[in-house]
Write an enzyme that holds these catalytic residues in place. Sequence first.
Site, short mmCIF file in Angstrom:
data_model
loop_
_atom_site.label_atom_id
_atom_site.label_comp_id
_atom_site.label_asym_id
_atom_site.label_seq_id
_atom_site.Cartn_x
_atom_site.Cartn_y
_atom_site.Cartn_z
N ALA A 160 0.78 -1.17 0.04
CA ALA A 160 0.06 -0.10 0.08
C ALA A 160 0.66 1.40 -0.18
CB ALA A 160 -1.09 -0.10 1.10
N GLY B 10 0.63 -5.16 0.69
CA GLY B 10 -0.55 -5.24 0.10
C GLY B 10 -0.22 -5.58 -1.36
N GLU C 157 -0.73 -9.25 -0.59
CA GLU C 157 -1.84 -9.41 -0.67
C GLU C 157 -2.65 -9.57 -1.73
OE1 GLU C 157 -2.18 -6.36 2.70
OE2 GLU C 157 -3.27 -7.87 3.59
N GLU D 238 4.53 -4.89 7.00
CA GLU D 238 3.67 -4.08 7.83
C GLU D 238 4.08 -4.17 9.38
OE1 GLU D 238 2.58 -6.36 5.67
OE2 GLU D 238 1.03 -5.46 4.46
#
Length: 266
Positions: free
Chosen positions: A74, A117, A120, A140
């Site tokens: 992200a 992300g 993911e 993260e």
Amino acid sequence: MTEPTTAQPTDYETIRVERSGRVAWITLDRPDALNALNTQLMQELVAAATELDRDDSVGAIVVTGSEKAFAAGADIKEMSSRSTAQMREANHFGPWLDFARVETPVIAVVSGYALGGGFELALMCDVILAADSATFGFPEIGLGVIPGIGGTQRIVRAIGYPKAAELVLTGRRIDAAEADALGIVSRVVPAAELRAEAERLAESIATKSLPALKAAKAALDAALETGLEEGLALEAERFTALFDTADQKEGMAAFSEKRKPAFRHR
Ligand code: DAK
């Protein structure tokens, strides 16, 4: 290697969408940020994937990045100063649920970094084809947060709790060989062969009967999301429903007549 043939007319700025036969390619395209998933990229990716999912001339969707990065997570710069209330307000979760609900098979073709992300996103896809240069990880925890778009849930289902917990709690990056050994990726190929192998793989899926592909994906998903009895019932129903498709008749006739089936995707 076949080059993509048909460019999609779109206004996208952070992704490129191309078509090659029944395969649609979505390429993440924020090279200056290693394809970090900012709001615009998320919205464009999800919009493109859901639109392609409604198109019966598409039998497989490939999501890929650059040689250096599938996606480095992200966008940290976009979210760093936000409060909990602002993160709730931004609703970053909803669009990703829509991405995961795409019924057409989705293939992640990963080269370079697939972090946070980005990892993911790959885990939301049905098949992950990785270059030997690929690196996966959940950084993260080192940023004071946790995976937020399904990482903790999907990695446990993919590789089991102890291995998943180590990756999430340490943030340790793993290379493609370790990801392969853990069962995270479908297959690893030399980086130089990634594109050609991805084309072959996508083509071999996309040319199958689309109703059967969607039924297979729904049944596979049920294995992750329901108990065994419910999953078996769903599989039986989806199997049975295919007997009213033209493709089931064609597929079985082609077998008897010793020829290749000519599926019409209905
Ligand atoms: N966000 C923003 N910019 C990024 C970025 C990222 N995740 N990753 C890289 N960049 C930018 C760098 O800042 C740099 O920009 P400039 O400084 O040139 O302007 C450019 O991309 C090139 O990166 P580097 O110079 O760092 O390149 P290196 O080759 O030296 O290093 C690297 C590559 C991938 C090891 C490094 O860039 C890196 O560690 N990147 C961050 C990886 C990371 O921590 N990713 C996890 C992010 S957290 C949510 C759901 C999910 C999430 C969040 C919210 N909701 C539902 C709300 C998920 C969270 C995450 O993914």
